[in-house]
Design an enzyme around this catalytic site. Structure first.
Site, short mmCIF file in Angstrom:
data_model
loop_
_atom_site.label_atom_id
_atom_site.label_comp_id
_atom_site.label_asym_id
_atom_site.label_seq_id
_atom_site.Cartn_x
_atom_site.Cartn_y
_atom_site.Cartn_z
N LYS A 141 22.98 80.25 65.02
CA LYS A 141 22.68 78.84 65.27
C LYS A 141 23.77 78.13 66.08
O LYS A 141 23.48 77.20 66.84
CB LYS A 141 22.41 78.12 63.95
CG LYS A 141 21.07 78.53 63.33
CD LYS A 141 20.78 77.74 62.08
CE LYS A 141 19.35 77.96 61.62
NZ LYS A 141 19.01 79.37 61.41
N LYS A 197 25.33 73.94 57.58
CA LYS A 197 24.35 75.01 57.82
C LYS A 197 25.05 76.32 58.12
O LYS A 197 26.06 76.35 58.85
CB LYS A 197 23.44 74.66 59.00
CG LYS A 197 22.49 73.50 58.76
CD LYS A 197 21.56 73.32 59.95
CE LYS A 197 20.52 72.25 59.70
NZ LYS A 197 19.60 72.10 60.86
N GLY A 228 15.00 79.92 57.17
CA GLY A 228 14.06 79.79 56.07
C GLY A 228 14.49 78.83 54.99
O GLY A 228 14.08 78.94 53.84
N GLY A 229 15.35 77.87 55.36
CA GLY A 229 15.80 76.89 54.38
C GLY A 229 16.99 77.33 53.56
O GLY A 229 17.49 76.57 52.72
N GLU A 263 26.07 69.23 60.97
CA GLU A 263 25.17 68.41 61.76
C GLU A 263 24.91 67.10 61.04
O GLU A 263 25.05 67.01 59.81
CB GLU A 263 23.82 69.11 61.98
CG GLU A 263 23.80 70.15 63.05
CD GLU A 263 22.41 70.70 63.31
OE1 GLU A 263 22.26 71.40 64.32
OE2 GLU A 263 21.50 70.46 62.49
N LYS A 275 6.21 76.17 55.75
CA LYS A 275 5.13 75.34 56.30
C LYS A 275 3.83 75.58 55.54
O LYS A 275 3.53 76.71 55.12
CB LYS A 275 4.95 75.66 57.79
CG LYS A 275 6.19 75.35 58.61
CD LYS A 275 6.16 76.04 59.96
CE LYS A 275 7.49 75.90 60.66
NZ LYS A 275 7.57 76.69 61.90
N GLU A 331 16.57 75.05 66.19
CA GLU A 331 16.63 76.50 66.36
C GLU A 331 15.50 76.98 67.26
O GLU A 331 14.55 76.24 67.53
CB GLU A 331 16.57 77.22 65.02
CG GLU A 331 15.25 77.09 64.28
CD GLU A 331 15.24 77.88 62.98
OE1 GLU A 331 15.98 78.87 62.87
OE2 GLU A 331 14.48 77.51 62.08
N ARG A 353 9.98 85.05 68.49
CA ARG A 353 8.85 85.89 68.10
C ARG A 353 7.59 85.05 68.12
O ARG A 353 7.64 83.85 68.38
CB ARG A 353 9.07 86.44 66.68
CG ARG A 353 9.37 85.30 65.69
CD ARG A 353 9.38 85.75 64.26
NE ARG A 353 9.93 84.74 63.36
CZ ARG A 353 9.30 83.65 62.94
NH1 ARG A 353 8.06 83.40 63.36
NH2 ARG A 353 9.87 82.80 62.11
N ARG A 376 -2.68 77.21 55.84
CA ARG A 376 -2.27 78.52 55.34
C ARG A 376 -2.81 78.69 53.92
O ARG A 376 -2.47 77.91 53.02
CB ARG A 376 -0.75 78.63 55.32
CG ARG A 376 -0.08 78.49 56.67
CD ARG A 376 1.38 78.86 56.57
NE ARG A 376 2.09 78.60 57.81
CZ ARG A 376 3.31 79.06 58.10
NH1 ARG A 376 3.94 79.81 57.20
NH2 ARG A 376 3.89 78.78 59.24
#
Length: 455
Positions: free
Chosen positions: A116, A159, A165-166, A201, A238, A288, A292, A338
């Site tokens: 990152k 971070k 993924g949190g 941040e 999500k 980020e 993919r 989802r």
């Protein structure tokens, strides 16, 4: 050029890639664990190989086994899908060293964008707007840390450079808590990711999560394919996505999208990728880049009419992008729900045998899934079993079609989160597209104080 592709993944994305390969008249090779031996795509592929037990570290993450199957089958390219090894630079290198083609960006690009700090610096160099933050990894000197944080402005978020993924994040509201929080996050990052580097941040209070999809070829061409809003998240995962992101100034979006495409050209990026931003007070802040295909790519396909997975494959074959930015036209609106095998109240996964499955249909309805009546959902993998996608001439029509699609969907034998989606579709704040990334967590909290999430 290649004519046989090994699909190094499972579930709905394995079937999705298989279909894209078939559309391009490419032979397909799939791999499966013992838990997935009866998966629908196993029978549909030209060749299928068992690569190990249900535990993914001994099957889908087993790099030697995957490369062995590629050699035995004669596959010349490997598509990693999403998750597992899709953003593993070391695996991409091994694929190339074996004389095969990795359907994705270069190992160098994966490595840079997976870090990152390096990704942030690359984006700043390309004038992509970033969240105010530290210029590099943090040290342990309290005075220096306080100076950096005060220049950014509290609250701040720590971070992990290699996080995702949190995981590897910690919010700090008070200067007195900063040093201990940095040390704790560094140690967690070391244990979890093998890399102790962390950075600071500005912590945005009520941002939305907006993505910009890009595709870039090896001939110096890059285009962006519109936006997605992925603000409805639970524990940084999500739940419901849509395209385009509503209530965003089109000129501002175009400027940011163009900078994303230019950034791809600047770093020599090849393939599909997603720039993820926090959006607050009419400002975009890069967080980020995913190197993919994304789970939510169907909403972009529905609005652009483009097959992003096919584009990935064609780019890997050395082809030029078949269109320019001026040719990209986003039409209508699309939603994706989802569908997870989980208790709709406790969110505990509910693996087991599916005793009945009826998918919805109709104009503007798409279902991406590998499940069928009689299929067994394994406890070893992610709980997502299907994605229901709708497309309408506008947002209202896309919502109306999704309501109907969910009513038509019948899934028995296991519990699912379909009731949650039905609730979300009728939520006034969601309907008015005025929610931030904290909204769903607040809505699902014991107090149910969703109003606080947008105050």
């Amino acid at each position: 050029m290649f004519n046989k592709v090994l699909i190094a993944n499972r579930g709905e994305i394995a079937l999705r890639v298989l279909r894209a390969c078939k559309a391009l008249d490419l032979a397909t090779v799939v791999v499966y664990s013992t838990a997935d031996k009866d998966a629908s795509y196993v029978a549909l592929a030209d060749e299928a190989y068992c690569i190990g037990p249900a535990n993914s570290t001994k099957s889908y993450m087993n790099q030697a086994a995957l490369l062995g199957v590629a050699k035995v089958s004669g596959a010349q390219a490997i598509h990693p899908g999403y998750g597992f090894l899709s953003e593993n630079a070391g695996f991409a290198e091994k694929v190339m060293q074996a004389g095969l083609i990795f359907i994705g960006p270069s190992p160098e690009n994966i490595r840079v964008m997976g870090d990152k700090i390096a990704a942030r610096n690359a984006m700043l160099a390309s004038n992509v707007p970033c969240v105010p933050g530290s210029k590099g990894a943090l040290g342990s000197d309290e005075s220096s840390l306080l100076t950096i944080a005060e220049n950014i402005g509290f609250p701040v978020i720590i971070k992990a450079s290699a996080g995702g993924g949190g995981r590897g994040m910690r919010i700090v509201h008070d200067p007195s808590e900063l040093l201990s929080a940095v040390k704790l996050t560094q140690e967690e990052a070391r244990k979890t990711f093998g890399n102790p580097e962390v950075y600071l941040e500005k912590f945005l209070q009520h941002p939305r999560h907006i993505e910009i999809q890009v595709v870039s070829d090896s001939h110096g061409n890059a285009i962006w394919l519109g936006s997605r809003d992925c603000s409805l998240q639970r524990r940084h995962q999500k739940v419901l996505e849509e395209a385009p992101a509503p209530n965003v100034d089109s000129e501002l979006l175009a400027r940011v999208g163009e900078r994303c495409a230019q950034a791809c050209m600047a770093i020599g990026y090849q393939g599909a990728g997603t720039f993820e931003f926090l959006y607050e007070d009419d400002e975009f802040y890069f967080i980020e880049m995913n190197t993919r295909i994304q789970v939510e790519h169907p909403v972009t396909e529905m609005t652009t009419g483009l097959d992003i997975v096919q584009l990935q494959i064609q780019i890997a074959q050395g082809e030029k992008l078949p269109l320019e930015q001026a040719d990209v036209e986003c039409k209508g609106h699309s939603l994706e729900c989802r569908i997870n095998a989980e208790d709709p109240d406790s969110f505990v996964p509910t693996p087991g045998k599916i005793t009945g499955w009826e998918a919805p249909g109709g104009l503007g309805v798409r279902v991406d899934t590998h499940i069928y009546s009689g299929a067994v959902i394994s406890p070893y993998y992610d709980s997502m079993v299907a994605k229901i996608i709708t497309h309408g001439k506008d947002r209202d029509e896309a919502f109306a079609k999704m309501r109907l699609a969910l009513r038509e969907t019948h899934l028995s034998g296991i519990l699912s989160n379909i009731p949650l989606h039905q609730t979300l579709l009728d939520d006034p704040s969601i309907r008015s597209s005025s929610v931030d990334i904290h909204y769903l967590e607040k809505l699902l909290s014991p107090s149910g104080d969703a109003k606080e999430a947008t105050s």
